[in-house]
Design a protein around this motif. Structure first.
Motif, PDB file in Angstrom:
ATOM      1  N   UNK A  65      21.753  22.875  32.912  1.00  0.00           N
ATOM      2  CA  UNK A  65      21.831  23.111  31.441  1.00  0.00           C
ATOM      3  C   UNK A  65      22.944  24.322  31.387  1.00  0.00           C
ATOM      4  N   UNK A  66      22.770  25.301  32.351  1.00  0.00           N
ATOM      5  CA  UNK A  66      23.660  26.324  32.186  1.00  0.00           C
ATOM      6  C   UNK A  66      25.278  25.870  32.373  1.00  0.00           C
ATOM      7  N   UNK A  67      25.259  25.057  33.444  1.00  0.00           N
ATOM      8  CA  UNK A  67      26.677  24.456  33.636  1.00  0.00           C
ATOM      9  C   UNK A  67      27.282  23.621  32.542  1.00  0.00           C
ATOM     10  N   UNK A  68      26.202  22.858  31.971  1.00  0.00           N
ATOM     11  CA  UNK A  68      26.791  22.215  30.708  1.00  0.00           C
ATOM     12  C   UNK A  68      27.205  22.969  29.533  1.00  0.00           C
ATOM     13  N   UNK A  69      26.529  24.109  29.345  1.00  0.00           N
ATOM     14  CA  UNK A  69      26.792  25.052  28.216  1.00  0.00           C
ATOM     15  C   UNK A  69      28.164  25.395  28.421  1.00  0.00           C
ATOM     16  N   UNK A  70      28.356  25.787  29.783  1.00  0.00           N
ATOM     17  CA  UNK A  70      29.762  26.663  30.302  1.00  0.00           C
ATOM     18  C   UNK A  70      30.874  25.461  30.064  1.00  0.00           C
ATOM     19  N   UNK A  71      30.753  24.257  30.472  1.00  0.00           N
ATOM     20  CA  UNK A  71      31.559  23.059  30.134  1.00  0.00           C
ATOM     21  C   UNK A  71      31.860  22.976  28.739  1.00  0.00           C
ATOM     22  N   UNK A 204      31.952  20.057  39.278  1.00  0.00           N
ATOM     23  CA  UNK A 204      30.658  20.944  39.680  1.00  0.00           C
ATOM     24  C   UNK A 204      29.494  20.414  38.776  1.00  0.00           C
ATOM     25  N   UNK A 205      29.703  20.295  37.723  1.00  0.00           N
ATOM     26  CA  UNK A 205      28.696  19.714  36.790  1.00  0.00           C
ATOM     27  C   UNK A 205      28.108  18.277  37.390  1.00  0.00           C
ATOM     28  N   UNK A 206      29.061  17.271  37.605  1.00  0.00           N
ATOM     29  CA  UNK A 206      29.035  15.891  38.178  1.00  0.00           C
ATOM     30  C   UNK A 206      28.193  16.011  39.397  1.00  0.00           C
ATOM     31  N   UNK A 207      28.641  17.130  40.297  1.00  0.00           N
ATOM     32  CA  UNK A 207      27.613  17.117  41.460  1.00  0.00           C
ATOM     33  C   UNK A 207      26.437  17.423  41.428  1.00  0.00           C
ATOM     34  N   UNK A 208      25.964  18.275  40.356  1.00  0.00           N
ATOM     35  CA  UNK A 208      24.687  18.702  40.087  1.00  0.00           C
ATOM     36  C   UNK A 208      23.728  17.424  39.324  1.00  0.00           C
TER      37      UNK A 208
END
Length: 413
Positions: A65-71, A204-208
């Motif tokens: 969720x955090x990475x998605x918001x950052x993206x 990075x997001x895709x890896x998660x």
């Protein structure tokens, strides 16, 4: 002489149009610069908060969720830079058109000025000004020649001034054009850098996402467990609100005083409580955040996860990620109504603001007590950090027994 009379007027309207265009472009540029600064500030917050996540962090839905918001925020910055490049291109085109128009005007003015001198020379037939005047055959002719010389002198002076103004404006416009071209190169370089960062975040997001996709059953179990905990949390706050309503009704009957009832709450309020409620409502969209720095990692409502297929998220409040050990503060004046502990949400504080209530969960300690009056931005505790290394505050807003989207009440970031 007709062309000369029209040229100053054309010059005035063309200059007026360029001033209006410049004013509009300047306004667009200021708005764009402000938006870019805000997005960059948000990204700096992301970097600070995510870098401070403890070493125990794991690949989890919260981390995604955090990475998605950052993206999403990084994407907004790239889009803003792209708009800035397009705006600079527009400014370059407008400046080039202006230069072209100025060059034509200057060329016409110089040609007209040359014709004026040539025609005057032919008219005088080589005579000096004095001889030209006193060679008049009649007094009327003398008067007309004097008048002509005056007009000629004024016209030549005005013509020379216009040529000088246009020349100066042309030089300034060419300098501005060079400046815009340099600025474009700088912004394009910045955009290229931010696109590279966007691609890094995407990977990075895709890896998660790939890791969590293999744990769909575990995630669904976590969501189900969180939903049960949230239902328990909501039952608790509803019970608190119902108790407050009953207490207000009992106090109203006992004191036999005039009270106010707000539609949708059935809560009797004293004039002071009604004023507090009105003030709270009047600050909708302007309330401070419950933490000084942070970002919304999960919003209010029920919706499919933006990157993880088959996962539906649900929240009755906002999940606000912040720095470890951050102070949690009340968003408005009020009174502490309840302090409790709920599984999955830890220490929880409920604050009453007349008929409105705000709730702050996932605290590791509390610095207020039940019945205490608090002011806006007063610290009520510190945020807890979970086993995944995430420091998040769960924040809710209620009007009586009606839950509301907290994002519509706090200031936007």
């Amino acid at each position: 002489m007709r062309i000369y009379r029209i040229l100053p007027l054309l010059f005035f309207f063309l200059t007026l149009g360029s001033v209006e265009t410049f004013s509009q472009t300047k306004k667009s540029r200021e708005e764009l610069e402000r938006e870019k600064a805000e997005v960059q500030a948000r990204l700096r917050e992301f970097d600070i908060i995510l870098k401070q996540t403890t070493a125990t962090k794991q690949t989890s839905l919260g981390e995604l969720n955090a990475l998605t918001r950052q993206f999403q925020t990084q994407t907004k910055l790239v889009n803003t830079l792209d708009r800035e490049v397009r705006l600079i291109n527009q400014e370059i085109t407008e400046t080039e058109k202006k230069i072209s128009g100025l060059e034509i005007q200057l060329k016409d003015l110089k040609a007209e000025y040359s014709r004026m001198i040539y025609n005057s020379s032919k008219l005088n037939r080589g005579l000096s000004i004095v001889a030209f005047v006193f060679s008049s055959g009649t007094f009327n002719q003398l008067y007309m020649r004097l008048k002509y010389l005056k007009q000629y002198s004024d016209s030549r002076k005005q013509q020379a001034e216009q040529i000088e103004k246009l020349s100066a404006e042309l030089v300034a416009s060419r300098e501005l054009l060079d400046q815009k071209k340099t600025e474009k190169i700088t912004v394009l370089s910045e955009e290229q850098k931010e696109r590279a960062e966007l691609e890094r975040l995407r990977k990075g997001q895709q890896g998660v996402v790939n890791t969590l996709s293999r744990k769909e059953k575990d995630i669904q179990r976590q969501i189900t467990a969180t939903k049960k905990q949230q239902e328990q949390l909501n039952r608790m706050i509803k019970q608190v609100i119902e108790d407050e309503i009953r207490r207000a009704e009992a106090e109203s009957k006992k004191a036999n005083t005039t009270t106010t009832k707000s539609a949708g709450t059935s809560m009797p309020m004293t004039p002071e409580a009604a004023a507090l409620s009105s003030s709270f409502a009047g600050n909708k969209g302007k309330l401070p955040w419950p933490v000084e720095t942070g970002f919304v990692s999960q919003g209010y409502g029920t919706y499919p996860h933006p990157t993880l297929k088959g996962i539906v998220q649900e929240s009755d409040g906002l999940e606000i990620r912040t720095q470890p050990n951050s102070n949690v503060r009340t968003v408005f004046d009020g009174t502490v109504s309840k302090i409790s502990t709920i599984p999955g949400y830890g220490l929880t504080v409920i604050i009453k603001h007349g008929e409105y209530f705000t709730m702050y969960s996932r605290l590791k300690n509390i610095s207020v007590k039940v019945g205490q009056a608090v002011k806006a931005k007063e610290v009520i505790g510190q945020v807890a950090t979970n086993t995944d290394g995430q420091s998040e505050v769960h924040f809710q807003t209620w009007k009586g027994l009606q839950i509301m989207d907290p994002a519509t009440w706090i200031t936007s970031k």
